[in-house]
Motif scaffolding. Sequence first.
Motif, PDB file in Angstrom:
ATOM      1  N   THR A 135       0.850  -1.180   0.000  1.00 33.56           N
ATOM      2  CA  THR A 135       0.000   0.000   0.000  1.00 33.56           C
ATOM      3  C   THR A 135       0.891   1.237   0.000  1.00 33.56           C
ATOM      4  O   THR A 135       1.937   1.265   0.653  1.00 33.56           O
ATOM      5  CB  THR A 135      -0.912   0.029   1.234  1.00 33.56           C
ATOM      6  N   SER A 136       0.486   2.264  -0.757  1.00 35.99           N
ATOM      7  CA  SER A 136       1.358   3.434  -0.890  1.00 35.99           C
ATOM      8  C   SER A 136       0.556   4.723  -0.975  1.00 35.99           C
ATOM      9  O   SER A 136      -0.558   4.752  -1.501  1.00 35.99           O
ATOM     10  CB  SER A 136       2.247   3.299  -2.135  1.00 35.99           C
ATOM     11  N   LEU A 137       1.150   5.780  -0.462  1.00 37.42           N
ATOM     12  CA  LEU A 137       0.622   7.133  -0.575  1.00 37.42           C
ATOM     13  C   LEU A 137       1.634   7.957  -1.365  1.00 37.42           C
ATOM     14  O   LEU A 137       2.819   7.985  -1.018  1.00 37.42           O
ATOM     15  CB  LEU A 137       0.415   7.769   0.806  1.00 37.42           C
ATOM     16  N   MET A 138       1.177   8.602  -2.425  1.00 37.38           N
ATOM     17  CA  MET A 138       2.061   9.464  -3.203  1.00 37.38           C
ATOM     18  C   MET A 138       1.906  10.905  -2.742  1.00 37.38           C
ATOM     19  O   MET A 138       0.793  11.451  -2.717  1.00 37.38           O
ATOM     20  CB  MET A 138       1.752   9.358  -4.696  1.00 37.38           C
ATOM     21  N   ILE A 139       3.008  11.517  -2.350  1.00 37.41           N
ATOM     22  CA  ILE A 139       3.048  12.939  -2.014  1.00 37.41           C
ATOM     23  C   ILE A 139       3.694  13.641  -3.195  1.00 37.41           C
ATOM     24  O   ILE A 139       4.877  13.469  -3.463  1.00 37.41           O
ATOM     25  CB  ILE A 139       3.846  13.185  -0.722  1.00 37.41           C
ATOM     26  N   GLU A 140       2.902  14.435  -3.913  1.00 39.67           N
ATOM     27  CA  GLU A 140       3.351  14.989  -5.193  1.00 39.67           C
ATOM     28  C   GLU A 140       3.433  16.510  -5.150  1.00 39.67           C
ATOM     29  O   GLU A 140       2.456  17.176  -4.792  1.00 39.67           O
ATOM     30  CB  GLU A 140       2.405  14.548  -6.314  1.00 39.67           C
ATOM     31  N   LYS A 141       4.583  17.023  -5.528  1.00 40.83           N
ATOM     32  CA  LYS A 141       4.749  18.483  -5.640  1.00 40.83           C
ATOM     33  C   LYS A 141       4.061  18.946  -6.917  1.00 40.83           C
ATOM     34  O   LYS A 141       4.241  18.350  -7.979  1.00 40.83           O
ATOM     35  CB  LYS A 141       6.226  18.856  -5.676  1.00 40.83           C
ATOM     36  N   PRO A 142       3.264  20.020  -6.875  1.00 42.85           N
ATOM     37  CA  PRO A 142       2.591  20.488  -8.085  1.00 42.85           C
ATOM     38  C   PRO A 142       3.576  21.059  -9.097  1.00 42.85           C
ATOM     39  O   PRO A 142       4.595  21.636  -8.731  1.00 42.85           O
ATOM     40  CB  PRO A 142       1.638  21.568  -7.569  1.00 42.85           C
TER      41      PRO A 142
END
Length: 453
Positions: A105-112
């Motif tokens: 399971t993964s959460l992506m933290i993405e810079k705009p």
Amino acid sequence: MTYLEAVALLHDIESKYDVMNVKYKGVSVWSFLRLRLLDCVSVNTEIKISRSIVKTVFKSLFYGSPFLLWGKYDLWSITNAERRKMVGNKMIHRISGAIEHLPYTSLMIEKPSRCIGHAPKRAIEETHIFSESWILLLSQFFMHLSLVKKKDVQGCELMDKILEEYNLKFDYMHYICHLDAQRRSMNFILAISKKPNVVLFECPYDSMGYQWAFYQHGIKVVELQHGVLNRNHDAYNAKDYEPILNPDAICVFGIEEYNYFKEEAPRYAKDVYMTGLYMLEKADQYFEKDIFVEKRKKYSHIVVASGQAGYEEQLSDFINKVATKHTEALFVYIPRHNDVKLKFTCDNIQVVVDVNIYKFLKWADLHITISSTTCLEAHYFHKPTLFYNYENRASTYYKSVLKTKNGVDYIDSVDSFDEAYLRLLNEHFEYKEIFVHNNIENLTNVINNNIMD
């Protein structure tokens, strides 16, 4: 001062002074300061916070639910929206795209992205995604509190002496505050969320404060190589490293980078793994039809030019001059950012933006760049590269890896173009295996055998 001159300056400073003694809270902050110092003195000028950037950050706050932070995930992935490329009807992360297909399971933290923010949700594969905008705002909040005082920093006298000797203007306290603000903001996020077992991080050297916070919480950080990586890259060529601000492990494209970390920079990360590049494998499978079929009815050759931030003017001027003479070829120019202003005078030059450059590299006859890592990806597709060796960037970066027999040429002027152009289009070459294969399997093994135990 050019980039390579700035790198040489950093090496000179590190050879004369014990810069690792510049510390805050017992942690050497030189690893972070040296990167910001290079930005300040080289042509690679640091991007300042502008009204458009602030607007993008606020606009992106609710891309993905903030409440996803309360979920339990095996992995967090920290990446940048600018690294997405279109494959079919999906915007795929060129490096981190594999994570969605791992058995965790993964959460992506993405810079705009500075241009578009984030890709439309219907166009991405990830279902658990959190905008880094929240963390960026927190960092600015802590920056404005001015919580770091000069008396709290060990080694200020040394920094002042270095700046005086080299006649440099550099507000190092500002950047120490920036580092600390990153740490505090990520500590806040970790305090209100469920902690992951590991963080997979592209370009972590821009966010060393995050790594500091992960270290404080006992969370391992694994860097995923995202671009050029060699002895001339300022993030990977320091005399020494602060472990708390650097990753526990790094996953690299292939044997060249693996050997570099094992032999030349063994202190950067404790573990090094070869995992390949997700997007290359995806593109090779998906882009099966020649996209230049119609263009080949008019042109004998298709040349793809890869632009670079900070060097678009130099490369576009070079392309304009050679295209004027070689009207038998179509020159497809793909800038690094789609908001760059380019001036071309030839009908056989086409500018394309918002495309997957790998689709173009796969079906081109020749690739031209100054020093972009697209030279490595063109090599993967067995396409030759002609380097416009501006400021000796290409030869400094790649000559130890890519020789003339491997389908490259390094030229310094338009006058040298014709001979290199004809040779690269007509000879046969020995293409090296620069990228290992089976990216998803390799990443799974890294996590299985070394991270999740």
